[in-house]
Scaffold this motif. Sequence first.
Motif, short mmCIF file in Angstrom:
data_model
loop_
_atom_site.label_atom_id
_atom_site.label_comp_id
_atom_site.label_asym_id
_atom_site.label_seq_id
_atom_site.Cartn_x
_atom_site.Cartn_y
_atom_site.Cartn_z
N ALA A 167 0.85 -1.19 0.00
CA ALA A 167 0.00 0.00 0.00
C ALA A 167 0.88 1.23 0.00
O ALA A 167 2.04 1.19 0.42
CB ALA A 167 -0.93 0.00 1.21
N ASP A 168 0.35 2.34 -0.48
CA ASP A 168 1.13 3.57 -0.57
C ASP A 168 1.35 4.22 0.79
O ASP A 168 2.36 4.87 1.03
CB ASP A 168 0.44 4.57 -1.51
CG ASP A 168 0.32 4.04 -2.92
OD1 ASP A 168 1.34 3.62 -3.47
OD2 ASP A 168 -0.81 4.04 -3.46
N ILE A 169 0.33 4.08 1.67
CA ILE A 169 0.37 4.75 2.97
C ILE A 169 0.20 3.71 4.08
O ILE A 169 -0.70 2.87 4.01
CB ILE A 169 -0.75 5.80 3.09
CG1 ILE A 169 -0.65 6.83 1.96
CG2 ILE A 169 -0.71 6.49 4.45
CD1 ILE A 169 -1.87 7.72 1.85
N LEU A 170 1.05 3.79 5.09
CA LEU A 170 0.95 2.92 6.26
C LEU A 170 0.63 3.79 7.47
O LEU A 170 1.36 4.75 7.76
CB LEU A 170 2.26 2.17 6.49
CG LEU A 170 2.38 1.32 7.76
CD1 LEU A 170 1.38 0.17 7.74
CD2 LEU A 170 3.80 0.78 7.93
N LYS A 201 7.26 4.71 0.32
CA LYS A 201 6.05 4.59 1.13
C LYS A 201 5.94 5.76 2.11
O LYS A 201 6.93 6.25 2.65
CB LYS A 201 6.05 3.28 1.94
CG LYS A 201 6.23 2.01 1.11
CD LYS A 201 5.06 1.77 0.18
CE LYS A 201 5.21 0.42 -0.53
NZ LYS A 201 4.14 0.20 -1.53
N THR A 202 4.72 6.19 2.33
CA THR A 202 4.43 7.22 3.33
C THR A 202 3.98 6.53 4.61
O THR A 202 3.08 5.70 4.57
CB THR A 202 3.34 8.17 2.84
OG1 THR A 202 3.75 8.74 1.59
CG2 THR A 202 3.08 9.28 3.85
N ILE A 203 4.62 6.86 5.74
CA ILE A 203 4.34 6.18 7.00
C ILE A 203 3.95 7.21 8.06
O ILE A 203 4.67 8.18 8.28
CB ILE A 203 5.55 5.36 7.47
CG1 ILE A 203 5.97 4.36 6.38
CG2 ILE A 203 5.24 4.63 8.77
CD1 ILE A 203 7.26 3.61 6.69
N VAL A 204 2.83 6.96 8.71
CA VAL A 204 2.38 7.79 9.82
C VAL A 204 2.23 6.89 11.04
O VAL A 204 1.47 5.93 11.01
CB VAL A 204 1.03 8.48 9.52
CG1 VAL A 204 0.59 9.32 10.72
CG2 VAL A 204 1.14 9.35 8.27
N ILE A 205 2.99 7.20 12.09
CA ILE A 205 2.95 6.39 13.30
C ILE A 205 2.63 7.29 14.49
O ILE A 205 3.22 8.36 14.65
CB ILE A 205 4.29 5.66 13.54
CG1 ILE A 205 4.57 4.69 12.39
CG2 ILE A 205 4.25 4.90 14.86
CD1 ILE A 205 5.84 3.91 12.56
N VAL A 206 1.70 6.85 15.32
CA VAL A 206 1.32 7.56 16.52
C VAL A 206 1.94 6.85 17.72
O VAL A 206 1.73 5.64 17.90
CB VAL A 206 -0.21 7.60 16.67
CG1 VAL A 206 -0.61 8.27 17.98
CG2 VAL A 206 -0.83 8.33 15.49
N ILE A 207 2.73 7.56 18.51
CA ILE A 207 3.40 6.95 19.66
C ILE A 207 3.37 7.90 20.85
O ILE A 207 3.01 9.07 20.72
CB ILE A 207 4.86 6.57 19.36
CG1 ILE A 207 5.69 7.82 19.01
CG2 ILE A 207 4.94 5.55 18.25
CD1 ILE A 207 7.15 7.54 18.82
#
Length: 231
Positions: A167-170, A201-207
């Motif tokens: 997928a393009d966005i994670l 890939k574009t990755i957005v992670i919430v931590i």
Amino acid sequence: MSDNNTVIKLENVSKRYNVYSRNIDRIKGVLLNREPAEVKHALKNVSLEVKKGERLVVMGVVDSGRSTLAKIIAGVTSPSKGRVETFGKTMNVMLDAKVGMDMEFSCRDNIFMKANIVGLTKAEIAPYVDEILEFAEVKDFADLPLKRAPKGTPAMLSLAVHLHKDADILVIDEVFGGGGNRVLTRCERLLEDYADNHPEKTIVIVINHSAFVKTFATRTVSIEKGIIKPT
């Protein structure tokens, strides 16, 4: 409108929840348009753009609005006001490690069940089952119920399955912190390897912690009481 490199765009996004003291009050609120006991603003006029290939880390404590932001980006929930666009890109979303899993089934079976939820066929995930079991350090538990595997196994299995979807966005809402430092470290290394091998890939992670940010993020923002702040 957006430039060609923007893959996620939020404009003045807010999210409010009506809080009721009792379930009967909630029903009355919906049916009779009664005022809630309290209105909670999870997000307040958030504007954010994410570019192709970015590794964006959103940091925030519990109840800061971080999970709401991830759900809105993922399309799981809608904003109360504002606009969200993803410009036609495909998205891979991991918000809850245990979705699609059953503690009574074996670790191996859970890999296939999770794959089905993620959108992978049995044939697509089958070649990677041993690799996933090895990553989660549960080859000896492969055919035992998941409930007998070490703590944190669902998170590791889930993440490994997700990372086999193209997928393009994670988008990941931090779901691998409950298994202790061992699980956290292994999951973070797997994500770093994935990002290094897929720079497009574009990755957005919430931590909610900062150690991972230094080696992973290309950009970070923090969220406090529903408001985005650059870091």
